[in-house]
Motif scaffolding. Structure first.
Motif, PDB file in Angstrom:
ATOM      1  N   PRO A  41       6.243  -2.956   7.043  1.00 50.55           N
ATOM      2  CA  PRO A  41       5.555  -3.632   8.150  1.00 50.55           C
ATOM      3  C   PRO A  41       4.640  -2.706   8.958  1.00 50.55           C
ATOM      4  O   PRO A  41       3.652  -3.170   9.523  1.00 50.55           O
ATOM      5  CB  PRO A  41       6.699  -4.176   9.017  1.00 50.55           C
ATOM      6  N   ALA A  42       4.934  -1.418   8.984  1.00 51.22           N
ATOM      7  CA  ALA A  42       4.090  -0.476   9.735  1.00 51.22           C
ATOM      8  C   ALA A  42       2.707  -0.338   9.106  1.00 51.22           C
ATOM      9  O   ALA A  42       1.746   0.023   9.781  1.00 51.22           O
ATOM     10  CB  ALA A  42       4.765   0.884   9.814  1.00 51.22           C
ATOM     11  N   HIS A  43       2.590  -0.615   7.804  1.00 51.32           N
ATOM     12  CA  HIS A  43       1.321  -0.477   7.095  1.00 51.32           C
ATOM     13  C   HIS A  43       0.625  -1.817   6.850  1.00 51.32           C
ATOM     14  O   HIS A  43      -0.429  -1.848   6.221  1.00 51.32           O
ATOM     15  CB  HIS A  43       1.540   0.222   5.747  1.00 51.32           C
ATOM     16  N   ALA A  44       1.218  -2.899   7.335  1.00 45.08           N
ATOM     17  CA  ALA A  44       0.660  -4.231   7.073  1.00 45.08           C
ATOM     18  C   ALA A  44      -0.733  -4.399   7.677  1.00 45.08           C
ATOM     19  O   ALA A  44      -1.540  -5.162   7.156  1.00 45.08           O
ATOM     20  CB  ALA A  44       1.595  -5.308   7.597  1.00 45.08           C
ATOM     21  N   SER A  45      -1.028  -3.670   8.733  1.00 47.20           N
ATOM     22  CA  SER A  45      -2.335  -3.816   9.377  1.00 47.20           C
ATOM     23  C   SER A  45      -3.360  -2.787   8.889  1.00 47.20           C
ATOM     24  O   SER A  45      -4.492  -2.770   9.376  1.00 47.20           O
ATOM     25  CB  SER A  45      -2.173  -3.698  10.896  1.00 47.20           C
ATOM     26  N   ASP A  46      -2.977  -1.925   7.936  1.00 50.84           N
ATOM     27  CA  ASP A  46      -3.915  -0.934   7.406  1.00 50.84           C
ATOM     28  C   ASP A  46      -5.063  -1.635   6.683  1.00 50.84           C
ATOM     29  O   ASP A  46      -4.875  -2.676   6.059  1.00 50.84           O
ATOM     30  CB  ASP A  46      -3.216   0.024   6.437  1.00 50.84           C
ATOM     31  N   ASP A  47      -6.251  -1.045   6.758  1.00 50.88           N
ATOM     32  CA  ASP A  47      -7.404  -1.655   6.102  1.00 50.88           C
ATOM     33  C   ASP A  47      -7.534  -1.174   4.659  1.00 50.88           C
ATOM     34  O   ASP A  47      -6.811  -0.291   4.205  1.00 50.88           O
ATOM     35  CB  ASP A  47      -8.695  -1.368   6.887  1.00 50.88           C
ATOM     36  N   ARG A  48      -8.463  -1.762   3.941  1.00 51.52           N
ATOM     37  CA  ARG A  48      -8.650  -1.467   2.522  1.00 51.52           C
ATOM     38  C   ARG A  48      -9.026  -0.002   2.288  1.00 51.52           C
ATOM     39  O   ARG A  48      -8.562   0.617   1.335  1.00 51.52           O
ATOM     40  CB  ARG A  48      -9.717  -2.391   1.934  1.00 51.52           C
TER      41      ARG A  48
END
Length: 119
Positions: A57-64
């Protein structure tokens, strides 16, 4: 006789944190964050997104772009060192294989190594 549909990896799946590996001629998704390999049937955006959101969940908002950089590092690193394997040119590893081979050829229990190595 019905054959199952083989899904193919699309480059857009990197935005969910996945690259792919080929196992027995079948592409399977591999998570860039935990190295987990999912089945070919999991090559659906919804399943890949669910894995990312539930497991990382900590990386769910990371971009491409972030995942593209992770994929480049992931591919450059290789998988064997991550799993604890080292190059066979290492002397200790070569000696270990040599001893194991002699034990196997002798068809004796593993404790025979003490008698083989000490002399």
């Amino acid at each position: 006789f019905v054959m199952s549909k083989k899904r193919t990896y699309l480059d857009s799946y990197v935005r969910y944190g996945f690259d792919f590996i080929v196992v027995d001629g079948v592409e399977k998704p591999q998570c860039l964050l935990c190295s987990k390999v999912l089945g070919n049937g999991s090559l659906k955006p919804s399943i890949l997104k669910q894995h990312l959101e539930d497991t990382h969940p900590a990386h769910a908002s990371d971009d491409r772009a972030t995942f593209e950089a992770k994929r480049a590092r992931f591919r450059a690193a290789g998988t064997l060192p991550k799993l604890g394997f080292v190059c066979e040119k290492k002397r200790k590893l070569g000696a270990s294989y040599h001893v194991a081979m002699r034990i196997a050829k002798a068809k004796k229990p593993h404790d025979i190594a003490e008698k083989m190595i000490k002399p």
